[in-house]
Design an enzyme around this catalytic site. Structure first.
Site, mmCIF file in Angstrom:
data_model
loop_
_atom_site.group_PDB
_atom_site.id
_atom_site.type_symbol
_atom_site.label_atom_id
_atom_site.label_comp_id
_atom_site.label_asym_id
_atom_site.label_seq_id
_atom_site.Cartn_x
_atom_site.Cartn_y
_atom_site.Cartn_z
ATOM 1 C CD GLU A 1 -2.938 -0.584 2.535
ATOM 2 O OE1 GLU A 1 -2.851 0.519 3.116
ATOM 3 O OE2 GLU A 1 -3.684 -1.493 2.927
ATOM 4 C CD GLU B 1 -12.163 1.562 0.030
ATOM 5 O OE1 GLU B 1 -12.671 0.520 0.509
ATOM 6 O OE2 GLU B 1 -10.935 1.795 0.057
ATOM 7 C CE LYS C 1 -10.583 2.548 4.587
ATOM 8 N NZ LYS C 1 -9.191 2.495 4.087
ATOM 9 C CD GLU D 1 -7.940 5.730 6.808
ATOM 10 O OE1 GLU D 1 -8.292 4.775 6.092
ATOM 11 O OE2 GLU D 1 -6.780 5.868 7.222
#
Length: 393
Positions: free
Chosen positions: A271, A325, A328, A334
């Protein structure tokens, strides 16, 4: 006769693929550029649309954080190579029950091979250094049980077993040569690394220059974090110069591995990314920096070179992530790491086309051939048919 041969090939494709892979080195990562396909959102495109998006972007390596069957079915026959995950919530069960681990591999890996190119299984994510300390002691046994399951099913040469680590497992990472594993985790880390060394797995690291910069914006040059021109840093022990933070973070991890006695283990970045939006206290989380980081990172990976300390180890990285997203938890950042927005359009331009970009985002059969999908399948077909002919005659 030709039709019979092709029917025979279709039925025994996996058998011949396994035969071929017995003599090939295991590689879960093709090329240098991959991406994480997180799905903690209620408004992102379907897995079939994601396949279209990835093909158009020519991104072949994909990681998901579970083994969702709708994704595995969508990836079937596409040529995309995928790493699936045993979730943190499943680790205790996988550790304590070898039969459950075997059934998990049967249901989520073997059942989809060879049409879906599953190339790896990640055993949890950021377990060591995470908040659930009860998982520290079960990680190794979970990894062993999953590996033994692949071995029992004769697919261990196809599937690489790994786990991703956060930067929390290290201490004293500046300068890079001073880095060591945190004393709180070494008792768990060392036997895990010994097992991974035994089965030929890399050390997987989630590395975020953006978070390091966010934690110390006064002392870290933003250009150093973004691969932009800067004065860089010098490492007196390594006698090396670093002009970007990601390379320094990777070489710090190599230093920790060397200190622990693992001098030949490869590091793969599982990541890395930069948020395009954040809360007021999340310094640097904005569209301009996200675009700069990801654009320059893409150029960096395309050079197919290593780090200053390990120049022969070509850097490979999975970008976080495909989509923003919205489900999250945590700070605003995030939910804003995606290269693409929830509707499939690009978050910012680094050379990719979104789902709503017209015909440029959709591939014809000719495009797929050009991008190597049919070519790679054809090569495997030729190899398998050659083996079949040798067996017949």
């Amino acid at each position: 006769m030709i039709i019979m041969i092709f029917r025979f090939f279709d039925s025994f494709f996996l058998l011949f693929l396994l035969f071929f892979m017995r003599f090939a080195s295991l590689q879960a990562f093709t090329g240098t550029y991959g991406i994480n396909y997180g799905r903690l959102a209620d408004n992102i495109p379907s897995p079939d649309e994601v396949v279209t998006l990835l093909r158009a972007a020519k991104i072949r390596n994909v990681r998901i954080y579970d083994a969702d069957h709708s994704v595995l079915k969508a990836f079937s026959g596409t040529g995309l190579e995928i790493v699936i995950g045993v979730t943190n919530g499943q680790l205790q069960d996988m550790s304590s029950n070898a039969d459950h681990a075997l059934n998990w591999v049967k249901d989520n890996v073997q059942a989809f091979l060879p049409e879906t190119r599953i190339r790896g299984i990640a055993i949890g994510n950021e377990v060591l250094g995470g908040s659930n300390t009860a998982l520290y002691g079960v990680l190794l046994d979970a990894a062993k049980n999953i590996y033994n399951a692949t071995k029992k099913l004769h697919i261990d040469k196809l599937i690489q077993i790994t786990t991703s680590n956060s930067y929390a497992v290290f201490q004293d990472s500046y300068p890079p040569s001073s880095c060591k594993f945190n004393v709180n985790f070494i008792q768990y880390m060392k036997p895990l690394l010994e097992f991974f060394q035994q089965i030929g797995s890399p050390f997987c690291l989630n590395a975020y220059p953006s978070l390091t910069y966010m934690g110390n914006p006064k002392d870290i040059d933003i250009n150093y974090a973004l691969f932009q021109p800067n004065k860089g840093i010098d490492d007196p022990k390594f006698k090396l110069h670093y002009d970007n933070l990601l390379d320094a973070q990777i070489d710090a991890a190599y230093a920790a591995l060397e200190d622990a006695g693992f001098h030949k283990m490869e590091i793969i970045i599982t990541e890395t990314g930069w948020a395009s939006a954040g809360d007021q206290n999340e310094t640097g989380a904005n569209v301009t920096n996200a675009r700069t980081y990801n654009y320059n990172l893409r150029k960096r990976l395309a050079k197919k070179k290593g780090t200053p300390h390990r120049p022969k180890n070509v850097l490979k990285a999975y970008i976080f992530a495909i989509f923003n997203e919205n489900s999250k938890d945590g700070p605003t950042s995030e939910r804003n790491y995606g290269l693409f927005k929830a509707d499939g359009s690009i978050s910012y331009n680094i050379g990719f086309h979104g789902l709503n970009a017209g015909g440029s985002s959709h591939l014809s059969i000719k495009d797929i051939n050009t991008h190597g999908l049919s070519r790679s399948y054809t090569i495997t077909l030729i190899l398998c048919l050659s083996a079949l002919i040798l067996m017949i005659f």
